[in-house]
Scaffold this motif. Structure first.
Motif, PDB file in Angstrom:
ATOM      1  N   SER A   1       0.981  -1.218   0.003  1.00  0.00           N
ATOM      2  CA  SER A   1       0.096   0.106  -0.292  1.00  0.00           C
ATOM      3  C   SER A   1       1.132   1.333   0.122  1.00  0.00           C
ATOM      4  O   SER A   1       0.955   2.386  -0.296  1.00  0.00           O
ATOM      5  CB  SER A   1      -0.957   0.181   1.206  1.00  0.00           C
ATOM      6  OG  SER A   1       0.116   0.018   3.006  1.00  0.00           O
ATOM      7  N   THR A   2       2.008   1.593  -0.289  1.00  0.00           N
ATOM      8  CA  THR A   2       2.718   2.105   0.435  1.00  0.00           C
ATOM      9  C   THR A   2       3.190   2.532  -1.013  1.00  0.00           C
ATOM     10  O   THR A   2       3.652   4.098  -1.206  1.00  0.00           O
ATOM     11  CB  THR A   2       4.254   2.192   1.168  1.00  0.00           C
ATOM     12  OG1 THR A   2       5.257   0.868   0.124  1.00  0.00           O
ATOM     13  CG2 THR A   2       4.685   1.692   2.109  1.00  0.00           C
ATOM     14  N   PHE A   3       2.969   1.788  -2.109  1.00  0.00           N
ATOM     15  CA  PHE A   3       3.362   2.195  -3.475  1.00  0.00           C
ATOM     16  C   PHE A   3       2.331   3.303  -4.076  1.00  0.00           C
ATOM     17  O   PHE A   3       2.516   4.090  -5.520  1.00  0.00           O
ATOM     18  CB  PHE A   3       2.978   0.949  -4.543  1.00  0.00           C
ATOM     19  CG  PHE A   3       3.824   0.147  -4.628  1.00  0.00           C
ATOM     20  CD1 PHE A   3       5.531   0.823  -4.312  1.00  0.00           C
ATOM     21  CD2 PHE A   3       4.331  -0.644  -4.734  1.00  0.00           C
ATOM     22  CE1 PHE A   3       6.278   0.525  -4.857  1.00  0.00           C
ATOM     23  CE2 PHE A   3       5.616  -1.573  -4.574  1.00  0.00           C
ATOM     24  CZ  PHE A   3       6.593  -0.921  -4.736  1.00  0.00           C
ATOM     25  N   SER A   4       0.647   3.834  -3.348  1.00  0.00           N
ATOM     26  CA  SER A   4      -0.157   4.256  -3.232  1.00  0.00           C
ATOM     27  C   SER A   4       0.178   5.726  -3.450  1.00  0.00           C
ATOM     28  O   SER A   4      -0.443   6.548  -4.219  1.00  0.00           O
ATOM     29  CB  SER A   4      -1.422   4.142  -2.328  1.00  0.00           C
ATOM     30  OG  SER A   4      -0.708   4.473  -1.089  1.00  0.00           O
ATOM     31  N   GLN A   5       1.770   6.564  -3.059  1.00  0.00           N
ATOM     32  CA  GLN A   5       2.141   7.576  -3.045  1.00  0.00           C
ATOM     33  C   GLN A   5       2.118   8.185  -4.614  1.00  0.00           C
ATOM     34  O   GLN A   5       2.246   9.394  -3.972  1.00  0.00           O
ATOM     35  CB  GLN A   5       3.655   7.289  -2.430  1.00  0.00           C
ATOM     36  CG  GLN A   5       4.014   6.253  -3.337  1.00  0.00           C
ATOM     37  CD  GLN A   5       6.255   6.484  -2.700  1.00  0.00           C
ATOM     38  OE1 GLN A   5       6.385   7.481  -1.355  1.00  0.00           O
ATOM     39  NE2 GLN A   5       6.218   5.830  -2.423  1.00  0.00           N
ATOM     40  N   PHE A   6       2.283   6.846  -5.499  1.00  0.00           N
ATOM     41  CA  PHE A   6       2.358   7.024  -6.747  1.00  0.00           C
ATOM     42  C   PHE A   6       1.201   7.922  -7.025  1.00  0.00           C
ATOM     43  O   PHE A   6       0.638   8.137  -8.637  1.00  0.00           O
ATOM     44  CB  PHE A   6       3.020   6.432  -7.494  1.00  0.00           C
ATOM     45  CG  PHE A   6       4.051   5.967  -7.357  1.00  0.00           C
ATOM     46  CD1 PHE A   6       5.526   7.157  -7.442  1.00  0.00           C
ATOM     47  CD2 PHE A   6       3.891   4.741  -6.411  1.00  0.00           C
ATOM     48  CE1 PHE A   6       6.325   6.639  -7.000  1.00  0.00           C
ATOM     49  CE2 PHE A   6       6.106   4.382  -6.375  1.00  0.00           C
ATOM     50  CZ  PHE A   6       7.106   5.335  -6.215  1.00  0.00           C
ATOM     51  N   PHE A   7       0.016   7.487  -6.803  1.00  0.00           N
ATOM     52  CA  PHE A   7      -1.554   7.721  -7.304  1.00  0.00           C
ATOM     53  C   PHE A   7      -2.652   9.159  -5.948  1.00  0.00           C
ATOM     54  O   PHE A   7      -3.057   9.899  -6.489  1.00  0.00           O
ATOM     55  CB  PHE A   7      -2.614   6.566  -6.948  1.00  0.00           C
ATOM     56  CG  PHE A   7      -1.259   5.781  -8.136  1.00  0.00           C
ATOM     57  CD1 PHE A   7      -1.696   5.693  -9.460  1.00  0.00           C
ATOM     58  CD2 PHE A   7      -1.214   4.556  -7.086  1.00  0.00           C
ATOM     59  CE1 PHE A   7      -1.257   4.915 -10.192  1.00  0.00           C
ATOM     60  CE2 PHE A   7      -1.133   3.358  -7.749  1.00  0.00           C
ATOM     61  CZ  PHE A   7      -0.275   3.402  -9.639  1.00  0.00           C
ATOM     62  N   PHE A   8      -1.896   9.062  -4.938  1.00  0.00           N
ATOM     63  CA  PHE A   8      -2.200   9.882  -4.354  1.00  0.00           C
ATOM     64  C   PHE A   8      -1.512   9.961  -3.132  1.00  0.00           C
ATOM     65  O   PHE A   8      -0.555  10.243  -2.714  1.00  0.00           O
ATOM     66  CB  PHE A   8      -3.177   9.387  -3.072  1.00  0.00           C
ATOM     67  CG  PHE A   8      -4.255   8.443  -3.453  1.00  0.00           C
ATOM     68  CD1 PHE A   8      -5.594   8.878  -4.291  1.00  0.00           C
ATOM     69  CD2 PHE A   8      -4.277   7.027  -4.019  1.00  0.00           C
ATOM     70  CE1 PHE A   8      -6.324   8.165  -4.600  1.00  0.00           C
ATOM     71  CE2 PHE A   8      -4.946   6.103  -4.237  1.00  0.00           C
ATOM     72  CZ  PHE A   8      -6.873   7.101  -4.994  1.00  0.00           C
ATOM     73  N   PRO A   9      -1.303  11.437  -2.874  1.00  0.00           N
ATOM     74  CA  PRO A   9      -0.566  12.576  -2.263  1.00  0.00           C
ATOM     75  C   PRO A   9      -0.511  11.891  -0.781  1.00  0.00           C
ATOM     76  O   PRO A   9      -1.515  11.410   0.517  1.00  0.00           O
ATOM     77  CB  PRO A   9      -1.478  13.934  -2.244  1.00  0.00           C
ATOM     78  CG  PRO A   9      -1.893  14.040  -3.455  1.00  0.00           C
ATOM     79  CD  PRO A   9      -2.429  12.936  -3.453  1.00  0.00           C
ATOM     80  N   PHE A  10       0.530  11.396  -0.017  1.00  0.00           N
ATOM     81  CA  PHE A  10       0.684  10.935   1.237  1.00  0.00           C
ATOM     82  C   PHE A  10      -0.054   9.362   1.257  1.00  0.00           C
ATOM     83  O   PHE A  10      -0.411   9.081   2.571  1.00  0.00           O
ATOM     84  CB  PHE A  10      -0.017  11.661   2.197  1.00  0.00           C
ATOM     85  CG  PHE A  10       0.682  13.407   2.476  1.00  0.00           C
ATOM     86  CD1 PHE A  10       2.391  13.194   2.914  1.00  0.00           C
ATOM     87  CD2 PHE A  10       0.409  13.926   1.776  1.00  0.00           C
ATOM     88  CE1 PHE A  10       3.005  14.767   2.508  1.00  0.00           C
ATOM     89  CE2 PHE A  10       1.268  15.592   1.679  1.00  0.00           C
ATOM     90  CZ  PHE A  10       2.335  15.769   2.428  1.00  0.00           C
ATOM     91  N   GLY A  11      -0.582   9.169   0.428  1.00  0.00           N
ATOM     92  CA  GLY A  11      -0.866   7.503   0.083  1.00  0.00           C
ATOM     93  C   GLY A  11       0.318   6.576   1.020  1.00  0.00           C
ATOM     94  O   GLY A  11      -0.520   5.698   1.437  1.00  0.00           O
TER      95      GLY A  11
END
Length: 165
Positions: free
Chosen positions: A18-28
């Protein structure tokens, strides 16, 4: 804290992924691991992986912030110290001045970009490695991590299950 009989390897792996969500959402990279971690925090295996993942993401953010700020400050300081006159575009779009004068600034900026790319590659490698280890039921210690949340080095899933049996 309750000791679980069967550690949830899937949630531990999802925390890292889920840390890869940083590429889609700010501070994801902070929000989504935090959600997964708090959902199964009572499992010591998931708790340890959650702390490790968040510690690394916070450390990673601070490293990137430091490099960006140092890069901007350094480029400005080097640029001011060069004392370049007539180094601009004229009205017709032609460059006036010698491009060789800007070489120190360009080299410095390229070094900072290289450091940022190196951190990005480290992030990708470390998260994939941690996800694989979590799926195998093993612990993973991220490199270059500042221990903000007190990750302790809990038992791997195989040891945690054998202890209860």
């Amino acid at each position: 804290m309750t000791q679980s009989i069967k550690p949830d390897k899937t949630v531990a792996a999802l925390i890292h992924l889920s840390t890869f969500s940083q590429f889609f959402f700010p501070f994801g990279n902070f929000i989504f691991p935090l959600i997964f971690w708090t959902a199964k925090k009572n499992d010591p295996f998931v708790n340890e992986h959650g702390k490790q993942a968040l510690n690394f993401q916070i450390s990673f953010f601070l490293y990137v912030l430091f490099i960006v700020l140092a890069g901007i400050a350094g480029a400005v300081i080097i640029g001011v110290n060069l004392n370049i006159e007539n180094f601009y575009w004229n009205d017709h779009g032609h460059f006036i001045g010698s491009p060789e004068n800007a070489t120190p600034v360009i080299i410095y900026v390229m070094i900072m970009i290289f450091l940022l790319l190196s951190l990005l590659i480290l992030n990708l490698y470390a998260v994939v490695s941690a996800t694989v280890k979590a799926g195998e039921g093993k612990l993973y210690k991220y490199p270059l991590t500042i221990n903000f949340l007190g990750a302790s080095g809990a038992l791997p899933a195989s040891e945690a299950t054998s202890e209860k049996e």
